[in-house]
Design a protein around this motif. Structure first.
Motif, PDB file in Angstrom:
ATOM      1  N   GLU A 737       7.902  29.520  28.297  1.00 55.23           N
ATOM      2  CA  GLU A 737       8.235  28.475  29.283  1.00 55.23           C
ATOM      3  C   GLU A 737       8.951  29.064  30.507  1.00 55.23           C
ATOM      4  OE1 GLU A 737      10.507  25.603  27.233  1.00 55.23           O
ATOM      5  OE2 GLU A 737       8.800  24.741  26.148  1.00 55.23           O
ATOM      6  N   ILE A 738       9.816  30.033  30.235  1.00 58.06           N
ATOM      7  CA  ILE A 738      10.528  30.664  31.365  1.00 58.06           C
ATOM      8  C   ILE A 738       9.560  31.442  32.256  1.00 58.06           C
ATOM      9  CG2 ILE A 738      12.212  32.445  31.938  1.00 58.06           C
ATOM     10  CD1 ILE A 738      13.820  31.471  29.492  1.00 58.06           C
ATOM     11  N   ARG A 739       8.569  32.133  31.646  1.00 59.73           N
ATOM     12  CA  ARG A 739       7.573  32.868  32.438  1.00 59.73           C
ATOM     13  C   ARG A 739       6.722  31.923  33.276  1.00 59.73           C
ATOM     14  NH1 ARG A 739       5.970  36.362  27.369  1.00 59.73           N
ATOM     15  NH2 ARG A 739       7.631  37.937  27.390  1.00 59.73           N
ATOM     16  N   LYS A 740       6.317  30.795  32.670  1.00 60.19           N
ATOM     17  CA  LYS A 740       5.510  29.816  33.422  1.00 60.19           C
ATOM     18  C   LYS A 740       6.308  29.259  34.619  1.00 60.19           C
ATOM     19  CE  LYS A 740       2.552  28.209  29.644  1.00 60.19           C
ATOM     20  NZ  LYS A 740       2.197  27.058  28.788  1.00 60.19           N
ATOM     21  N   LYS A 741       7.565  28.973  34.358  1.00 57.33           N
ATOM     22  CA  LYS A 741       8.406  28.442  35.434  1.00 57.33           C
ATOM     23  C   LYS A 741       8.575  29.463  36.554  1.00 57.33           C
ATOM     24  CE  LYS A 741      12.911  26.298  36.142  1.00 57.33           C
ATOM     25  NZ  LYS A 741      14.205  25.917  35.505  1.00 57.33           N
ATOM     26  N   HIS A 742       8.744  30.709  36.174  1.00 59.08           N
ATOM     27  CA  HIS A 742       8.895  31.758  37.181  1.00 59.08           C
ATOM     28  C   HIS A 742       7.613  31.948  37.998  1.00 59.08           C
ATOM     29  CE1 HIS A 742      10.305  35.449  39.013  1.00 59.08           C
ATOM     30  NE2 HIS A 742       9.204  36.076  38.572  1.00 59.08           N
ATOM     31  N   ALA A 743       6.457  31.891  37.316  1.00 63.90           N
ATOM     32  CA  ALA A 743       5.173  32.028  38.026  1.00 63.90           C
ATOM     33  C   ALA A 743       4.945  30.873  38.990  1.00 63.90           C
ATOM     34  CB  ALA A 743       4.036  32.128  37.009  1.00 63.90           C
ATOM     35  N   LYS A 744       5.337  29.682  38.579  1.00 62.74           N
ATOM     36  CA  LYS A 744       5.159  28.508  39.438  1.00 62.74           C
ATOM     37  C   LYS A 744       6.035  28.593  40.690  1.00 62.74           C
ATOM     38  CE  LYS A 744       5.113  23.466  39.152  1.00 62.74           C
ATOM     39  NZ  LYS A 744       5.401  22.299  38.282  1.00 62.74           N
ATOM     40  N   GLN A 745       7.251  29.040  40.505  1.00 64.75           N
ATOM     41  CA  GLN A 745       8.156  29.171  41.651  1.00 64.75           C
ATOM     42  C   GLN A 745       7.706  30.258  42.618  1.00 64.75           C
ATOM     43  OE1 GLN A 745      12.020  29.793  39.996  1.00 64.75           O
ATOM     44  NE2 GLN A 745      12.346  27.630  39.469  1.00 64.75           N
ATOM     45  N   SER A 746       7.162  31.344  42.073  1.00 64.05           N
ATOM     46  CA  SER A 746       6.679  32.420  42.944  1.00 64.05           C
ATOM     47  C   SER A 746       5.476  31.985  43.765  1.00 64.05           C
ATOM     48  CB  SER A 746       6.337  33.655  42.101  1.00 64.05           C
ATOM     49  OG  SER A 746       5.303  33.335  41.185  1.00 64.05           O
TER      50      SER A 746
END
Length: 749
Positions: A737-746
């Motif tokens: 979930e943290i990786r998905k959130k980081h990818a979305k923000q980038s």
């Protein structure tokens, strides 16, 4: 000097005890003055003599002492001021600067303390001392004269004293203008002389003339200062200053002309700032300036303020604000005399331009007829002429609605031939078209239809500045007189009755904007239930008449309804199939007829109804309301989108003074090179903080943030922190979930 200063302090404590010592010093002062008069010939020959310097030092010290203590013994020193005045008149030019200054300051002190009752005792002496080449002394005397006249008129104006002072200063200026011809004759004779005696006499005459010019300048400066300080604001002061416009001294001439050219208004101390009016505040209140500021409201308020400024500019053109020019006794004679002086003058060209500017303002403000001025200035209107834009502005400024078209038409043709032609540069063509527009704005009869149609052809010129200037001229004549234009350039048709001919004045039949006030009163009457928008005095009679009219209208409506019901009944018996539809239609027709009858009963025939200004005496509040309604009803404030062919209204408002910016408008600026661009950039940076963004820049002596502190902490310490331990305890699901959130923000970045 120390003994005299001690004696001065003792006299202030007990004047009667030291009266004999004072009289002794006074007698010694008088004897030294007599000795100084006898040895005046030795002073001129031996200025470095020690005996003479000792005498002058003693006289100066005693003069300072006596002037400070004289107020304690007014009877004993009544002859002292006259003795000091006589010594300055007789040998003032031979004395040393220090002694001369001490004697003058002593006289000033006695005048300030009331020992000299009238300033006319010192004024002739001071103007005689103005001839002496002593700059410090001139400044002290000039400041004292200004302050003395201001002090005498502070509580109450002494008209008798003011007249005597004005006559004295006026005689100095009058003598300067009358002796101008004699000084020119002396100068011509000195050039033709060849021997040494004639050259020495010519040099002495030049020195006397220069000192006399200084006296004239000082007298003129005092008069101008008195006018600007609101002490002498009468017409006599202005007409005395006007005599200096014919002076042969260039500095005096320039000072007098610039005084008339300045448009400084005379305001009292209690007045508000110039240009402020209560109407601006009322407009802001109407537009809810106190409410929450939205974009729409902000634009509307800005349009309102711009509209008010333009209205004030129109009022200024109708009544130009040149108070000094308007106080001249006979402006026509003065302008003719000044024009004759201009033609014979050998002054510098810049000075002659100032005189031309004064003549143009005289012609405009008083609407004078000085037809010879236009051919005179026409010879300077060439593209290569120095200060040609200033001359063109003066030419346009000198035109008014009563100028003779037969004189102005050759002037406009010469401008068109010299500036607006194919062999001229684009800048010269633009300046020429702008000048023609400014002239026609003040006098539309200065151009004929043939020339105007030729100038209108430049609307499709390749240079944008020329085409814009030509379109501005076309837009002006669409409002002034479209009949002079070609049919395709006239635009929307206008009423030909609104265009006046030369010398024609149209009188108003009613108050401008009275219809808007009547309309508002009608709306208020409908809102509050009145029968009419007009306000009458006999309210009881009006109520009775309204009741009778309502009863008659109700009876008529009932009779008509009965007849119409009978008709509907017959129609319903004949047509049984469409009974319901017919009845609905008839009922609706009945309601419409009733409403029409009610409206007809309320309306009054417009031909019988008089205007409000003929039935009511309008108050100041009514006129303010009319101005407000005219302002709110203006098309410019209704939010209409501006067409790309609409020009700014500033181009079609005739200012009281033509500025060079209106002549040079529409000229495309030359492209700057790199050095000029960098200079403009550096000029823009002056007076502000260091250039650049303040992002991620620390303030000097500021502490570091917590994130920066974490970076500098040792690893073994951070390894045991809860933040790092929390990362270890994360499950696989939390990591995904943290990786998905980081990818979305980038991606969003």
């Amino acid at each position: 000097m120390t003994d005299l200063s001690k004696l001065q302090s003792l006299i202030k404590k007990d004047k009667e005890a030291y009266k004999e010592e004072f009289l002794l010093q006074q007698r010694q002062f008088v004897s030294e003055l007599e000795l100084l008069k006898l040895r005046s010939s030795q002073i001129s020959g031996n200025k470095n003599d020690k005996n003479i310097s000792i005498i002058e030092t003693n006289i100066g010290d005693r003069a300072t002492f006596l002037s400070n203590v004289a107020r304690f013994y007014p009877k004993e020193v009544k002859d002292l001021p006259l003795q000091m005045v006589n010594i300055l008149e007789e040998v003032g030019g031979l004395l040393s600067r220090q002694l001369r200054l001490q004697l003058v300051k002593g006289l000033m002190l006695m005048r300030n303390r009331g020992l000299l009752r009238s300033p006319m005792i010192l004024l002739p002496l001071f103007f005689q001392l103005f001839r002496i080449p002593d700059k410090q002394l001139r400044g002290v005397m000039h400041a004292h004269i200004i302050q003395d006249i201001k002090k005498t008129n502070q509580k109450k104006k002494n008209q008798k004293l003011n007249r005597s002072l004005q006559n004295f200063l006026g005689n100095i200026l009058q003598e300067a203008t009358s002796e101008a011809g004699r000084t020119n004759v002396i100068g011509r004779k000195s050039k033709n002389a060849s021997n040494a005696s004639s050259s020495s006499s010519s040099s002495s005459s030049k020195n006397t003339a220069s000192y006399h010019a200084i006296v004239v300048r000082k007298a003129l400066q005092i008069l101008i200062e008195m006018y600007r300080k609101r002490i002498w604001t009468d017409d006599k002061t202005v007409n005395i200053i006007s005599t200096a416009c014919f002076s042969t001294d260039s500095k005096a001439l320039v000072s007098a002309v610039q005084f008339f050219l300045s448009s400084t208004d005379i305001l009292d101390d209690d007045d508000d700032e110039p240009g402020y009016s209560d109407d601006g505040g009322k407009i802001l209140n109407v537009l809810h300036h106190h409410s929450k500021m939205t974009r729409k409201r902000k634009r509307r308020i800005q349009r309102a303020l711009d509209y008010k400024k333009k209205q004030q500019r129109k009022e200024k053109y109708i009544q130009p604000n040149w108070p000094a020019i308007q106080l001249i006794y006979d402006p026509q004679t003065f302008s003719e005399k000044l024009f004759g002086f201009l033609k014979k003058s050998n002054e510098r060209f810049e000075v002659r331009i100032l005189v031309m500017n004064l003549l143009s303002k005289l012609i405009t403000s008083e609407q004078l007829m000085l037809n010879n001025f236009y051919p005179y200035i026409q010879r300077y209107l060439q593209p290569h002429q120095q200060n040609v834009t200033t001359l063109l502005a003066i030419t346009a400024q000198s035109c008014h609605s009563l100028s003779d078209p037969d004189v102005l038409q050759p002037l406009v043709k010469s401008i068109a031939n010299n500036f607006i032609s194919d062999h001229s540069s684009n800048e010269a063509m633009t300046v020429g078209l702008n000048t023609v527009r400014e002239i026609c704005l003040r006098c539309p009869y200065a151009i004929d239809a043939t020339l105007l149609q030729d100038l209108a052809l430049y609307k499709n010129f390749k240079d944008k500045g020329v085409s814009m200037a030509s379109r501005a001229l076309i837009s002006l004549f669409r409002e002034v007189d479209p009949s002079l234009l070609k049919k395709k350039d006239r635009g929307r048709p206008n009423n030909s009755d609104t265009f006046t001919k030369f010398g024609e004045v149209k009188l108003a039949s009613n108050i401008d904007g009275i219809q808007l006030l009547e309309q508002q009163l009608m709306e208020e009457a409908e809102q509050y239930g009145y029968n009419d928008g007009t306000i009458s005095d006999d309210d009881d009679n009006d109520d009775e008449e309204e009741d009778n009219d309502n009863e008659e209208n109700e009876e008529e409506n009932e009779e008509e309804n009965e007849e119409e019901n009978d008709e509907t009944n017959t129609l319903s018996n004949n047509n049984n199939n469409n009974e319901e539809e017919e009845e609905d239609d008839d009922n609706s027709d009945d309601e419409e007829d009733i409403n029409d009858n009610k409206v007809k009963s309320k309306k009054v025939h417009p031909s019988k109804k008089p205007h409000l200004d003929s039935t009511k005496i309008l108050t100041d509040e009514d006129f303010e309301q009319i101005e407000m309604l005219k302002f709110l009803n203006d098309e410019k404030l209704t939010g209409r989108k501006r067409s790309r062919y609409d020009f700014d209204e500033d181009l079609f408002i005739a200012d009281e003074e033509v500025d060079e910016s209106s002549i040079v408008s529409f000229i495309k600026k030359r492209k700057m090179n790199k050095e000029e661009r960098m200079n403009s950039i550096y000029e823009g940076r002056e007076g502000r903080e260091k250039f650049g963004s303040r992002k991620n820049k620390k303030v000097k002596n500021a502490s570091t943030s917590n994130r920066e502190k974490i970076k500098n902490k040792p690893f073994m310490l951070m390894k045991q922190s809860s933040r790092v331990k929390g990362k270890r305890r994360r499950t696989a699901r939390e990591k995904i979930e943290i990786r998905k959130k980081h990818a979305k923000q980038s991606k969003n970045r």
